[in-house]
Design a protein around this motif. Structure first.
Motif, mmCIF file in Angstrom:
data_model
loop_
_atom_site.group_PDB
_atom_site.id
_atom_site.type_symbol
_atom_site.label_atom_id
_atom_site.label_comp_id
_atom_site.label_asym_id
_atom_site.label_seq_id
_atom_site.Cartn_x
_atom_site.Cartn_y
_atom_site.Cartn_z
ATOM 1 N N ARG A 158 -183.493 24.178 -98.928
ATOM 2 C CA ARG A 158 -184.743 24.243 -98.172
ATOM 3 C C ARG A 158 -185.855 23.557 -98.959
ATOM 4 N NH1 ARG A 158 -185.059 30.580 -96.771
ATOM 5 N NH2 ARG A 158 -187.110 29.943 -96.055
ATOM 6 N N ALA A 159 -186.823 23.015 -98.233
ATOM 7 C CA ALA A 159 -187.991 22.383 -98.848
ATOM 8 C C ALA A 159 -189.243 23.010 -98.259
ATOM 9 C CB ALA A 159 -187.994 20.878 -98.591
ATOM 10 N N ARG A 160 -190.127 23.450 -99.128
ATOM 11 C CA ARG A 160 -191.355 24.074 -98.651
ATOM 12 C C ARG A 160 -192.335 23.027 -98.148
ATOM 13 N NH1 ARG A 160 -194.078 26.410 -104.091
ATOM 14 N NH2 ARG A 160 -195.791 26.682 -102.674
ATOM 15 N N ARG A 161 -193.373 23.462 -97.468
ATOM 16 C CA ARG A 161 -194.358 22.546 -96.889
ATOM 17 C C ARG A 161 -195.028 21.690 -97.947
ATOM 18 N NH1 ARG A 161 -197.998 26.412 -93.299
ATOM 19 N NH2 ARG A 161 -197.597 27.701 -95.104
ATOM 20 N N LYS A 162 -195.371 22.290 -99.082
ATOM 21 C CA LYS A 162 -196.069 21.546 -100.126
ATOM 22 C C LYS A 162 -195.224 20.371 -100.614
ATOM 23 C CE LYS A 162 -198.661 22.154 -104.360
ATOM 24 N NZ LYS A 162 -199.189 23.118 -105.321
ATOM 25 N N GLU A 163 -193.941 20.609 -100.825
ATOM 26 C CA GLU A 163 -193.046 19.535 -101.256
ATOM 27 C C GLU A 163 -193.010 18.418 -100.221
ATOM 28 O OE1 GLU A 163 -188.297 18.936 -102.310
ATOM 29 O OE2 GLU A 163 -189.083 20.930 -101.925
ATOM 30 N N ARG B 254 -184.131 19.165 -95.197
ATOM 31 C CA ARG B 254 -184.403 20.399 -95.943
ATOM 32 C C ARG B 254 -185.628 21.120 -95.390
ATOM 33 N NH1 ARG B 254 -183.696 17.073 -100.447
ATOM 34 N NH2 ARG B 254 -185.831 17.504 -101.134
ATOM 35 N N ARG B 255 -186.616 20.367 -94.924
ATOM 36 C CA ARG B 255 -187.809 20.992 -94.324
ATOM 37 C C ARG B 255 -187.425 21.708 -93.036
ATOM 38 N NH1 ARG B 255 -191.092 24.102 -94.703
ATOM 39 N NH2 ARG B 255 -192.633 24.230 -93.098
ATOM 40 N N LEU B 256 -186.557 21.094 -92.228
ATOM 41 C CA LEU B 256 -186.079 21.753 -91.011
ATOM 42 C C LEU B 256 -185.277 23.004 -91.352
ATOM 43 C CD1 LEU B 256 -185.087 18.629 -88.913
ATOM 44 C CD2 LEU B 256 -186.907 20.249 -88.386
ATOM 45 N N HIS B 257 -184.505 22.943 -92.432
ATOM 46 C CA HIS B 257 -183.766 24.126 -92.866
ATOM 47 C C HIS B 257 -184.713 25.265 -93.223
ATOM 48 C CE1 HIS B 257 -179.917 21.775 -94.227
ATOM 49 N NE2 HIS B 257 -180.047 21.829 -92.904
ATOM 50 N N ASP B 258 -185.884 24.947 -93.753
ATOM 51 C CA ASP B 258 -186.838 25.977 -94.149
ATOM 52 C C ASP B 258 -187.358 26.759 -92.943
ATOM 53 O OD1 ASP B 258 -188.261 27.372 -96.185
ATOM 54 O OD2 ASP B 258 -190.068 26.252 -95.698
ATOM 55 N N VAL C 165 -195.309 21.577 -90.061
ATOM 56 C CA VAL C 165 -196.468 22.346 -90.497
ATOM 57 C C VAL C 165 -196.266 23.854 -90.330
ATOM 58 C CG1 VAL C 165 -198.097 20.474 -90.074
ATOM 59 C CG2 VAL C 165 -197.690 22.153 -88.285
ATOM 60 N N THR C 166 -195.154 24.247 -89.719
ATOM 61 C CA THR C 166 -194.845 25.659 -89.536
ATOM 62 C C THR C 166 -194.391 26.257 -90.860
ATOM 63 O OG1 THR C 166 -194.142 25.209 -87.274
ATOM 64 C CG2 THR C 166 -193.405 27.282 -88.249
ATOM 65 N N GLU C 167 -194.868 27.464 -91.142
ATOM 66 C CA GLU C 167 -194.446 28.134 -92.372
ATOM 67 C C GLU C 167 -192.960 28.462 -92.279
ATOM 68 O OE1 GLU C 167 -195.598 31.880 -95.249
ATOM 69 O OE2 GLU C 167 -196.601 31.667 -93.323
ATOM 70 N N GLY C 168 -192.263 28.278 -93.396
ATOM 71 C CA GLY C 168 -190.835 28.553 -93.437
ATOM 72 C C GLY C 168 -190.533 30.041 -93.357
ATOM 73 N N ASP C 169 -189.278 30.342 -93.103
ATOM 74 C CA ASP C 169 -188.833 31.728 -93.038
ATOM 75 C C ASP C 169 -189.029 32.412 -94.385
ATOM 76 O OD1 ASP C 169 -188.060 31.204 -90.482
ATOM 77 O OD2 ASP C 169 -185.905 31.211 -90.889
ATOM 78 N N ARG C 170 -189.491 33.619 -94.348
ATOM 79 C CA ARG C 170 -189.603 34.409 -95.581
ATOM 80 C C ARG C 170 -188.227 34.970 -95.910
ATOM 81 N NH1 ARG C 170 -194.674 34.934 -97.474
ATOM 82 N NH2 ARG C 170 -196.328 34.640 -95.958
ATOM 83 N N GLY C 171 -187.909 34.940 -97.189
ATOM 84 C CA GLY C 171 -186.602 35.420 -97.609
ATOM 85 C C GLY C 171 -185.524 34.385 -97.325
ATOM 86 N N SER C 172 -184.305 34.787 -97.555
ATOM 87 C CA SER C 172 -183.180 33.871 -97.363
ATOM 88 C C SER C 172 -182.877 33.688 -95.886
ATOM 89 C CB SER C 172 -181.938 34.419 -98.068
ATOM 90 O OG SER C 172 -182.154 34.488 -99.452
#
Length: 136
Positions: free
Chosen positions: A17-22, A74-78, A104-111
């Motif tokens: 996964r890739a976070r928004r900042k990355e 990876r961003r889509l995976h997030d 721009v959507t926040e990724g899922d929290r946790g795994s």
């Protein structure tokens, strides 16, 4: 710049996964390098009367296609979407807008099914909080 280099070091890593900042830091530096390179090399090509100098930017763009695609997957995976959702961008008008909304959507929290939360602190990071950072 570290986020940009991190993506390039993970050249063809489509897992995780890739976070928004990355994602957005890579996009920012990628656009700066692309348009800055076009401007500088365009001026140079005009000055030496050789349009072939601009092909250096195209070589850069070709070299960064794979890491850009890997980062998008990876961003889509997030946000818990399959990497194949990147093909939605091929739908005229709606597709790129939908991909922008997902980016721009926040990724899922946790795994989730694609890996652990990239924002989650691991035990080493927690222990290093408040300690002075030594720069090498």
């Amino acid at each position: 710049m570290n986020w940009y280099l991190k993506v390039l070091n993970q050249y063809a890593d489509f897992n995780g996964r890739a976070r928004r900042k990355e994602y957005w830091m890579f996009t920012l530096f990628h656009l700066i390098i692309t348009y800055g390179g076009l401007a500088i090399l365009g001026i140079l090509a005009y000055a030496i009367d050789s349009p072939f100098v601009i092909f250096l930017v195209y070589i850069y763009l070709l070299a960064t296609i794979v890491p850009s695609l890997a980062l998008n997957v990876r961003r889509l995976h997030d946000v818990n979407k399959s990497g194949w959702f990147i093909l939605i961008g091929l739908i005229p008008f709606v597709g790129p807008i939908w991909l922008f909304v997902l980016s721009v959507t926040e990724g899922d929290r946790g795994s989730n099914q694609y890996g652990s939360d990239p924002k989650a602190l691991n035990e080493e990071e927690i222990n290093d909080i408040g300690k002075p950072q030594l720069e090498a």
